[in-house]
Design a protein around this motif. Structure first.
Motif, PDB file in Angstrom:
ATOM      1  N   LEU A  12       0.902  -1.233  -0.072  1.00 39.69           N
ATOM      2  CA  LEU A  12      -0.034   0.019   0.085  1.00 39.69           C
ATOM      3  C   LEU A  12       0.832   1.181   0.021  1.00 39.69           C
ATOM      4  O   LEU A  12       0.415   2.232  -0.663  1.00 39.69           O
ATOM      5  N   LEU A  13       1.847   1.288   0.699  1.00 40.07           N
ATOM      6  CA  LEU A  13       2.920   2.419   0.981  1.00 40.07           C
ATOM      7  C   LEU A  13       3.762   2.608  -0.468  1.00 40.07           C
ATOM      8  O   LEU A  13       3.907   3.765  -0.909  1.00 40.07           O
ATOM      9  N   ALA A  14       3.799   1.384  -1.271  1.00 40.20           N
ATOM     10  CA  ALA A  14       4.384   1.633  -2.473  1.00 40.20           C
ATOM     11  C   ALA A  14       3.583   1.943  -3.677  1.00 40.20           C
ATOM     12  O   ALA A  14       4.103   2.622  -4.648  1.00 40.20           O
ATOM     13  N   THR A  15       2.234   2.108  -3.415  1.00 38.50           N
ATOM     14  CA  THR A  15       1.420   2.707  -4.416  1.00 38.50           C
ATOM     15  C   THR A  15       1.265   4.086  -4.259  1.00 38.50           C
ATOM     16  O   THR A  15       0.867   4.706  -5.159  1.00 38.50           O
ATOM     17  N   ILE A  16       1.490   4.750  -3.146  1.00 35.39           N
ATOM     18  CA  ILE A  16       1.313   6.194  -2.950  1.00 35.39           C
ATOM     19  C   ILE A  16       2.342   6.978  -4.132  1.00 35.39           C
ATOM     20  O   ILE A  16       1.686   7.970  -4.537  1.00 35.39           O
ATOM     21  N   PRO A  17       3.477   6.783  -3.928  1.00 38.84           N
ATOM     22  CA  PRO A  17       4.407   7.350  -5.116  1.00 38.84           C
ATOM     23  C   PRO A  17       3.879   7.267  -6.617  1.00 38.84           C
ATOM     24  O   PRO A  17       3.796   8.036  -7.450  1.00 38.84           O
ATOM     25  N   GLY A  20       0.863   9.296  -7.062  1.00 36.02           N
ATOM     26  CA  GLY A  20       1.047  10.716  -7.246  1.00 36.02           C
ATOM     27  C   GLY A  20       1.604  10.859  -8.458  1.00 36.02           C
ATOM     28  O   GLY A  20       1.218  12.033  -9.343  1.00 36.02           O
ATOM     29  N   VAL A  21       2.490   9.821  -9.304  1.00 35.28           N
ATOM     30  CA  VAL A  21       3.080  10.102 -10.590  1.00 35.28           C
ATOM     31  C   VAL A  21       1.871  10.270 -11.757  1.00 35.28           C
ATOM     32  O   VAL A  21       1.515  10.949 -12.372  1.00 35.28           O
ATOM     33  N   VAL A  22       1.047   9.249 -11.270  1.00 35.89           N
ATOM     34  CA  VAL A  22      -0.153   9.069 -12.274  1.00 35.89           C
ATOM     35  C   VAL A  22      -1.199  10.455 -12.073  1.00 35.89           C
ATOM     36  O   VAL A  22      -1.667  10.740 -13.253  1.00 35.89           O
ATOM     37  N   VAL A  26      -1.979  12.660 -15.419  1.00 40.21           N
ATOM     38  CA  VAL A  26      -3.485  12.891 -15.845  1.00 40.21           C
ATOM     39  C   VAL A  26      -3.550  14.382 -15.906  1.00 40.21           C
ATOM     40  O   VAL A  26      -4.258  14.966 -16.759  1.00 40.21           O
ATOM     41  N   PHE A  27      -3.183  15.241 -14.677  1.00 39.34           N
ATOM     42  CA  PHE A  27      -3.231  16.661 -14.798  1.00 39.34           C
ATOM     43  C   PHE A  27      -2.717  17.481 -15.954  1.00 39.34           C
ATOM     44  O   PHE A  27      -3.206  18.328 -16.249  1.00 39.34           O
ATOM     45  N   SER A  28      -1.606  16.985 -16.044  1.00 37.37           N
ATOM     46  CA  SER A  28      -0.496  17.301 -17.166  1.00 37.37           C
ATOM     47  C   SER A  28      -1.619  17.354 -18.443  1.00 37.37           C
ATOM     48  O   SER A  28      -1.520  18.259 -19.466  1.00 37.37           O
ATOM     49  N   LEU A  29      -2.210  16.208 -18.954  1.00 32.05           N
ATOM     50  CA  LEU A  29      -2.853  15.793 -19.990  1.00 32.05           C
ATOM     51  C   LEU A  29      -3.919  16.823 -20.183  1.00 32.05           C
ATOM     52  O   LEU A  29      -4.373  17.596 -21.103  1.00 32.05           O
ATOM     53  N   LEU A  30      -4.884  16.908 -18.828  1.00 31.15           N
ATOM     54  CA  LEU A  30      -5.907  17.953 -18.952  1.00 31.15           C
ATOM     55  C   LEU A  30      -5.319  19.451 -18.837  1.00 31.15           C
ATOM     56  O   LEU A  30      -5.883  20.009 -19.936  1.00 31.15           O
ATOM     57  N   TYR A  31      -4.092  19.729 -18.476  1.00 29.81           N
ATOM     58  CA  TYR A  31      -3.645  20.979 -18.692  1.00 29.81           C
ATOM     59  C   TYR A  31      -2.920  21.338 -20.019  1.00 29.81           C
ATOM     60  O   TYR A  31      -3.241  22.455 -20.451  1.00 29.81           O
ATOM     61  N   LEU A  32      -2.439  20.321 -20.934  1.00 31.14           N
ATOM     62  CA  LEU A  32      -2.074  20.456 -22.137  1.00 31.14           C
ATOM     63  C   LEU A  32      -3.184  20.437 -23.355  1.00 31.14           C
ATOM     64  O   LEU A  32      -3.190  20.634 -24.547  1.00 31.14           O
ATOM     65  N   TRP A  73      -5.235  18.780  -3.711  1.00 33.74           N
ATOM     66  CA  TRP A  73      -5.633  18.862  -2.163  1.00 33.74           C
ATOM     67  C   TRP A  73      -7.330  18.658  -2.017  1.00 33.74           C
ATOM     68  O   TRP A  73      -7.637  17.859  -1.424  1.00 33.74           O
ATOM     69  N   ALA A  74      -8.003  19.136  -3.320  1.00 39.22           N
ATOM     70  CA  ALA A  74      -9.301  18.985  -3.410  1.00 39.22           C
ATOM     71  C   ALA A  74      -9.745  17.541  -3.646  1.00 39.22           C
ATOM     72  O   ALA A  74     -10.776  17.044  -3.060  1.00 39.22           O
ATOM     73  N   LEU A  75      -8.947  16.931  -4.487  1.00 37.02           N
ATOM     74  CA  LEU A  75      -9.072  15.175  -4.734  1.00 37.02           C
ATOM     75  C   LEU A  75      -8.814  14.531  -3.583  1.00 37.02           C
ATOM     76  O   LEU A  75      -9.801  13.510  -3.100  1.00 37.02           O
ATOM     77  N   LEU A  76      -7.976  14.755  -2.696  1.00 36.84           N
ATOM     78  CA  LEU A  76      -7.818  14.022  -1.362  1.00 36.84           C
ATOM     79  C   LEU A  76      -9.099  14.277  -0.401  1.00 36.84           C
ATOM     80  O   LEU A  76      -9.008  13.273   0.334  1.00 36.84           O
ATOM     81  N   HIS A  77      -9.653  15.238  -0.748  1.00 35.63           N
ATOM     82  CA  HIS A  77     -10.782  15.464   0.131  1.00 35.63           C
ATOM     83  C   HIS A  77     -12.163  15.301  -0.408  1.00 35.63           C
ATOM     84  O   HIS A  77     -13.230  15.472   0.116  1.00 35.63           O
ATOM     85  N   GLY A  78     -12.077  14.567  -1.523  1.00 36.83           N
ATOM     86  CA  GLY A  78     -13.289  13.933  -2.008  1.00 36.83           C
ATOM     87  C   GLY A  78     -14.022  14.926  -3.101  1.00 36.83           C
ATOM     88  O   GLY A  78     -15.092  14.701  -3.437  1.00 36.83           O
ATOM     89  N   ASP A  79     -13.290  16.042  -3.483  1.00 38.25           N
ATOM     90  CA  ASP A  79     -13.955  17.030  -3.900  1.00 38.25           C
ATOM     91  C   ASP A  79     -13.384  16.933  -5.607  1.00 38.25           C
ATOM     92  O   ASP A  79     -12.381  17.428  -5.919  1.00 38.25           O
ATOM     93  N   LEU A  80     -14.222  16.505  -6.497  1.00 37.81           N
ATOM     94  CA  LEU A  80     -13.941  16.309  -7.911  1.00 37.81           C
ATOM     95  C   LEU A  80     -14.222  17.541  -8.774  1.00 37.81           C
ATOM     96  O   LEU A  80     -13.911  17.500  -9.963  1.00 37.81           O
ATOM     97  N   GLY A  81     -14.901  18.695  -8.170  1.00 36.54           N
ATOM     98  CA  GLY A  81     -15.347  19.663  -8.793  1.00 36.54           C
ATOM     99  C   GLY A  81     -16.596  19.531  -9.254  1.00 36.54           C
ATOM    100  O   GLY A  81     -17.471  18.729  -8.996  1.00 36.54           O
ATOM    101  N   THR A  82     -16.970  20.471 -10.201  1.00 41.32           N
ATOM    102  CA  THR A  82     -18.240  20.718 -10.663  1.00 41.32           C
ATOM    103  C   THR A  82     -18.280  20.862 -12.108  1.00 41.32           C
ATOM    104  O   THR A  82     -17.555  21.391 -12.896  1.00 41.32           O
ATOM    105  N   SER A  83     -19.155  20.080 -12.734  1.00 35.87           N
ATOM    106  CA  SER A  83     -19.185  19.989 -14.159  1.00 35.87           C
ATOM    107  C   SER A  83     -19.633  21.276 -14.946  1.00 35.87           C
ATOM    108  O   SER A  83     -20.589  22.013 -14.512  1.00 35.87           O
ATOM    109  N   ILE A  84     -18.879  21.698 -15.673  1.00 32.86           N
ATOM    110  CA  ILE A  84     -19.171  22.944 -16.579  1.00 32.86           C
ATOM    111  C   ILE A  84     -20.307  22.959 -17.397  1.00 32.86           C
ATOM    112  O   ILE A  84     -20.804  23.918 -17.868  1.00 32.86           O
ATOM    113  N   PHE A  85     -20.650  21.840 -17.683  1.00 29.95           N
ATOM    114  CA  PHE A  85     -22.084  21.414 -18.586  1.00 29.95           C
ATOM    115  C   PHE A  85     -23.240  21.396 -18.107  1.00 29.95           C
ATOM    116  O   PHE A  85     -24.262  21.805 -18.425  1.00 29.95           O
ATOM    117  N   THR A  86     -23.161  20.290 -16.910  1.00 34.00           N
ATOM    118  CA  THR A  86     -24.364  20.153 -16.134  1.00 34.00           C
ATOM    119  C   THR A  86     -24.747  20.767 -15.026  1.00 34.00           C
ATOM    120  O   THR A  86     -25.701  20.819 -14.401  1.00 34.00           O
TER     121      THR A  86
END
Length: 266
Positions: A12-17, A20-22, A26-32, A73-86
């Protein structure tokens, strides 16, 4: 038991890094990725000032690392955001699609296990049949999942026209049939490997006790081969969950609805 808990904790501890990399990837793909959410929200008649104001409200004008930190930080607190379409929370949209996805996955695995285990037993008993069964299951794996899903549409239409049965060529049934075929290979293969890996001494001992073929399978072979078979079921479950998102293309509600709606409105 203590060694097992220690092993699980290390894994379980080995999955943390790795997570983090994943997450960063994913965020970099969304950003680009192309497109501006602020421009989509503002509409076609919005001015540059309106778009800039929305970007500031959403934090899209912040540097990359600041945005990634806030998102994580929001993801760790279960906040995935709000859809801009719905305008609904993303967690709500995902929750609405989890139930049909899990129902499709569970039904697929039940049918696949019911078909694959007997086929695996037959393949282990008869090598020539085993080659044909494994060859056919491997051939099915070479078909792209989207093509396999689409293939059942004309097939079910033909069955409906020929028999008059009230079956739907779209929705749950074609998704179930296609995913079941996809899940056969790992279960059949592991069943064959598990049964053939049993030592001949154990089988001879069972024969010496006067066990019938059915008793030997139920009392000796099946318990010994069960860990290997379950490994195949786990692999099939992973494949099925991944492919279930594509069932959106044949009208079956799934988590793929959220993915495809995002791609179509990009």
């Amino acid at each position: 038991c203590r060694h097992m808990l220690r092993y699980l904790l290390k894994r379980l501890l080995a999955t943390i890094p790795v997570m983090g990399v994943v997450a960063l990837f994913v965020f970099s793909l969304l950003y680009l990725s192309p497109g501006d959410p602020a421009a989509v929200i503002a509409g076609d008649i919005a001015t540059e000032a309106d778009i800039a104001r929305i970007r500031a409200q959403l934090g899209l004008d912040q540097p990359f690392l600041v945005r990634f930190g806030g998102w994580l930080w929001a993801l760790l607190h279960g906040d995935l955001g709000t859809s801009i379409f719905t305008s609904l929370p993303v967690s709500t949209l995902i929750g609405q699609r989890i139930e049909p996805t899990l129902a499709l996955t569970v039904c697929t695995l039940i049918v696949a296990v019911g078909l694959a285990v007997p086929l695996g037993v037959l393949a282990a008993r008869r090598p020539r049949v085993g080659q044909a069964v494994l060859g056919l299951a491997s051939l099915i794996q070479t078909i792209p999942s989207l093509a396999l899903l689409a293939l059942f549409y004309p097939l079910l239409l033909g069955v409906k026209a020929a028999t008059g049965w009230a079956i739907s060529p779209l929705g749950f049934l074609p998704a179930l049939l296609a995913l079941t075929l996809y899940a056969l290979l790992p279960i059949v293969r592991n069943t064959v490997v598990g049964l053939r890996g049993i030592g001949p001494v154990l089988l001879e001992a069972a024969d010496g006790l006067g066990m019938t073929s059915a008793q030997k399978l139920r009392l000796v072979e099946a318990p010994l081969a069960l860990p290997v078979i379950m490994a195949g079921v786990r692999t099939a479950a992973v494949w099925t969950i991944g492919a279930a998102t594509l069932s959106t293309t044949v009208g079956q509600p799934s988590l793929g609805d959220v993915i495809f709606s995002g791609l179509q409105t990009q």
